[in-house]
Design an enzyme around this catalytic site. Sequence first.
Site, PDB file in Angstrom:
ATOM      1  N   CYS A  39       0.811  -1.237   0.000  1.00 39.64           N
ATOM      2  CA  CYS A  39       0.000   0.000   0.000  1.00 39.64           C
ATOM      3  C   CYS A  39       0.834   1.273   0.000  1.00 39.64           C
ATOM      4  O   CYS A  39       0.311   2.352  -0.244  1.00 39.64           O
ATOM      5  CB  CYS A  39      -0.956   0.004   1.179  1.00 39.64           C
ATOM      6  SG  CYS A  39      -2.098  -1.374   1.119  1.00 39.64           S
ATOM      7  N   ASN A  83     -10.321  -0.480  -0.327  1.00 41.74           N
ATOM      8  CA  ASN A  83      -8.861  -0.350  -0.356  1.00 41.74           C
ATOM      9  C   ASN A  83      -8.346  -0.926  -1.681  1.00 41.74           C
ATOM     10  O   ASN A  83      -8.385  -2.139  -1.880  1.00 41.74           O
ATOM     11  CB  ASN A  83      -8.271  -1.108   0.844  1.00 41.74           C
ATOM     12  CG  ASN A  83      -6.753  -1.003   0.925  1.00 41.74           C
ATOM     13  OD1 ASN A  83      -6.112  -0.533  -0.008  1.00 41.74           O
ATOM     14  ND2 ASN A  83      -6.191  -1.458   2.032  1.00 41.74           N
ATOM     15  N   HIS A 104      -3.430   7.042   2.508  1.00 41.28           N
ATOM     16  CA  HIS A 104      -3.834   5.752   1.947  1.00 41.28           C
ATOM     17  C   HIS A 104      -5.190   5.357   2.536  1.00 41.28           C
ATOM     18  O   HIS A 104      -5.438   5.555   3.723  1.00 41.28           O
ATOM     19  CB  HIS A 104      -2.765   4.700   2.276  1.00 41.28           C
ATOM     20  CG  HIS A 104      -3.222   3.301   1.993  1.00 41.28           C
ATOM     21  ND1 HIS A 104      -3.660   2.919   0.737  1.00 41.28           N
ATOM     22  CD2 HIS A 104      -3.341   2.214   2.795  1.00 41.28           C
ATOM     23  CE1 HIS A 104      -4.020   1.639   0.789  1.00 41.28           C
ATOM     24  NE2 HIS A 104      -3.848   1.197   2.021  1.00 41.28           N
TER      25      HIS A 104
HETATM   26  O1  UT7 Z   1      -3.926  -1.328   3.492  1.00 38.82           O
HETATM   27  C1  UT7 Z   1      -2.905  -2.012   4.144  1.00 38.82           C
HETATM   28  C2  UT7 Z   1      -3.080  -2.280   5.511  1.00 38.82           C
HETATM   29  N1  UT7 Z   1      -4.365  -2.792   5.917  1.00 38.82           N
HETATM   30  C3  UT7 Z   1      -5.013  -2.148   6.877  1.00 38.82           C
HETATM   31  O2  UT7 Z   1      -4.618  -1.079   7.290  1.00 38.82           O
HETATM   32  C4  UT7 Z   1      -6.219  -2.830   7.498  1.00 38.82           C
HETATM   33  C5  UT7 Z   1      -6.166  -2.686   9.007  1.00 38.82           C
HETATM   34  N2  UT7 Z   1      -7.209  -3.365   9.701  1.00 38.82           N
HETATM   35  C6  UT7 Z   1      -8.518  -3.020   9.675  1.00 38.82           C
HETATM   36  O3  UT7 Z   1      -8.914  -2.159   8.937  1.00 38.82           O
HETATM   37  C7  UT7 Z   1      -9.478  -3.713  10.619  1.00 38.82           C
HETATM   38  O4  UT7 Z   1      -8.736  -4.416  11.599  1.00 38.82           O
HETATM   39  C8  UT7 Z   1     -10.493  -4.673   9.936  1.00 38.82           C
HETATM   40  C9  UT7 Z   1     -11.476  -3.883   9.116  1.00 38.82           C
HETATM   41  C10 UT7 Z   1      -9.738  -5.658   9.054  1.00 38.82           C
HETATM   42  C11 UT7 Z   1     -11.279  -5.431  11.008  1.00 38.82           C
HETATM   43  O5  UT7 Z   1     -11.916  -4.519  11.890  1.00 38.82           O
HETATM   44  P1  UT7 Z   1     -11.765  -4.672  13.470  1.00 38.82           P
HETATM   45  O6  UT7 Z   1     -12.583  -3.631  14.067  1.00 38.82           O
HETATM   46  O7  UT7 Z   1     -10.303  -4.702  13.780  1.00 38.82           O
HETATM   47  O8  UT7 Z   1     -12.462  -6.070  13.729  1.00 38.82           O
HETATM   48  P2  UT7 Z   1     -11.840  -7.360  14.392  1.00 38.82           P
HETATM   49  O9  UT7 Z   1     -10.943  -8.079  13.464  1.00 38.82           O
HETATM   50  O10 UT7 Z   1     -11.350  -7.048  15.753  1.00 38.82           O
HETATM   51  O11 UT7 Z   1     -13.149  -8.213  14.582  1.00 38.82           O
HETATM   52  C12 UT7 Z   1     -14.194  -7.819  15.489  1.00 38.82           C
HETATM   53  C13 UT7 Z   1     -15.340  -8.788  15.337  1.00 38.82           C
HETATM   54  C14 UT7 Z   1     -14.899 -10.257  15.395  1.00 38.82           C
HETATM   55  O12 UT7 Z   1     -15.932 -11.005  16.007  1.00 38.82           O
HETATM   56  P3  UT7 Z   1     -15.789 -11.436  17.556  1.00 38.82           P
HETATM   57  O13 UT7 Z   1     -14.534 -12.231  17.643  1.00 38.82           O
HETATM   58  O14 UT7 Z   1     -15.727 -10.160  18.336  1.00 38.82           O
HETATM   59  O15 UT7 Z   1     -17.040 -12.220  17.788  1.00 38.82           O
HETATM   60  C15 UT7 Z   1     -14.811 -10.634  13.936  1.00 38.82           C
HETATM   61  O16 UT7 Z   1     -15.005 -12.012  13.724  1.00 38.82           O
HETATM   62  O17 UT7 Z   1     -15.947  -8.593  14.054  1.00 38.82           O
HETATM   63  C16 UT7 Z   1     -15.978  -9.841  13.367  1.00 38.82           C
HETATM   64  N3  UT7 Z   1     -15.832  -9.573  11.941  1.00 38.82           N
HETATM   65  C17 UT7 Z   1     -16.876  -9.315  11.159  1.00 38.82           C
HETATM   66  N4  UT7 Z   1     -18.204  -9.269  11.419  1.00 38.82           N
HETATM   67  C18 UT7 Z   1     -19.008  -8.967  10.385  1.00 38.82           C
HETATM   68  C19 UT7 Z   1     -14.688  -9.507  11.207  1.00 38.82           C
HETATM   69  N5  UT7 Z   1     -14.995  -9.214   9.932  1.00 38.82           N
HETATM   70  C20 UT7 Z   1     -16.347  -9.094   9.873  1.00 38.82           C
HETATM   71  C21 UT7 Z   1     -17.244  -8.815   8.849  1.00 38.82           C
HETATM   72  N6  UT7 Z   1     -18.567  -8.755   9.146  1.00 38.82           N
HETATM   73  N7  UT7 Z   1     -16.847  -8.576   7.577  1.00 38.82           N
END
Ligand code: UT7
Length: 330
Positions: A114, A284, A254
């Site tokens: 990225c 993204n 980004h």
């Molecule tokens: O571009 C290069 C670099 N990339 C980035 O900068 C991406 C950085 N990361 C992020 O943007 C975020 O971490 C994500 C968007 C990938 C995820 O968001 P988050 O707020 O960090 O969610 P999480 O991974 O902590 O998950 C929270 C909950 C989990 O459920 P439990 O364990 O709390 O029951 C996940 O399983 O949300 C769940 N979850 C979803 N639920 C509905 C994860 N993805 C989804 C989804 N829909 N698509």
Amino acid sequence: MSKIKAAITGVHGWVPEDILTNKELATMVDTSDEWILTRTGIKERHILKDKATSEIAVHAVNGLLEKTNTSPDEIDFLICTTITPDMVFPATANIICDKCGIKNAFSYDIEAACSGFIYSIATASKFIESGTHKKVIVVGVDKMSSIIDYTDRQTCVIFGDGGGAVLLEPNKDGVGIIDSIFQSDGLGAAHLHMKAGGSLKPASHETIDAKEHFVYQEGKVVFKFAVTKMADSAIEIMGKNNITSEDMDWLVPHQANTRIIEAVAKRMNIPKEKVMINIEKYGNTTCGTIPLLLWEWENKLKKGDRLVMTAFGGGFTWGSIYLKWAYDPK
Ligand code: UT7
């Protein structure tokens, strides 16, 4: 007279027609429009069907050549930055030059995930500042849909396809690329990578069965690094160049997650009116996000506007560029 700087003298972007909405994704994996919008800021993303990454680049480059009245023969150097090249080799940059009739240039790919677009702008600017090259194209494009597992809700909601291209030319009016700060840390590979398809694990029936040709991301870890590193490098470049948040006209971050962008802007003390955000429409697009922002904001940018571009990505790679915009809206 000030010394030669590399100035962006044109920008053009392109996204494919097909749109994948949050609602459609919710029929494919266990997710919802509400979760995606509140956790990422994304409403929809564009998807390129059947064709390769160079298709996006060719539209962007041809549009750029046309709007800047530049003949393909005048281009002396082209960099393509992508993590989804048409093929492992040759470089997609070579393919783009061939398809766009650019015959007097040398070309290669830069891979910095990225951060690829800002790494490539800095690389290109050195060729211009040294006086060896006069018309350089940097194209940042990705067909992320080609490496996304559409059964994995953690990644499939985030990414999209698209990109853009800029023309860089020498300038002595004091505008253009003023400064850049970059860093990388290979320890980040553990948290964001694609397991197979390289020399470590060439494609095999096993790698396909294990779904190892897709993006693997530990979202939470990457999120924290992204906020810290983008904000730190942007603040450092502002300090190094004596610019305050009031002096700055635009933050060009980004587009990985609206919450990352907002946290970075907050740490920099930049109001949201000065922050370019279009992630809601494209998701993204990896190497494509920053040129797509510049393309959409081109008509609002004035000569002398102070921009800070900042990015963070797989590698880990990160950094910031400080530039003064070189032209008024046409
Ligand atoms: O571009 C290069 C670099 N990339 C980035 O900068 C991406 C950085 N990361 C992020 O943007 C975020 O971490 C994500 C968007 C990938 C995820 O968001 P988050 O707020 O960090 O969610 P999480 O991974 O902590 O998950 C929270 C909950 C989990 O459920 P439990 O364990 O709390 O029951 C996940 O399983 O949300 C769940 N979850 C979803 N639920 C509905 C994860 N993805 C989804 C989804 N829909 N698509």
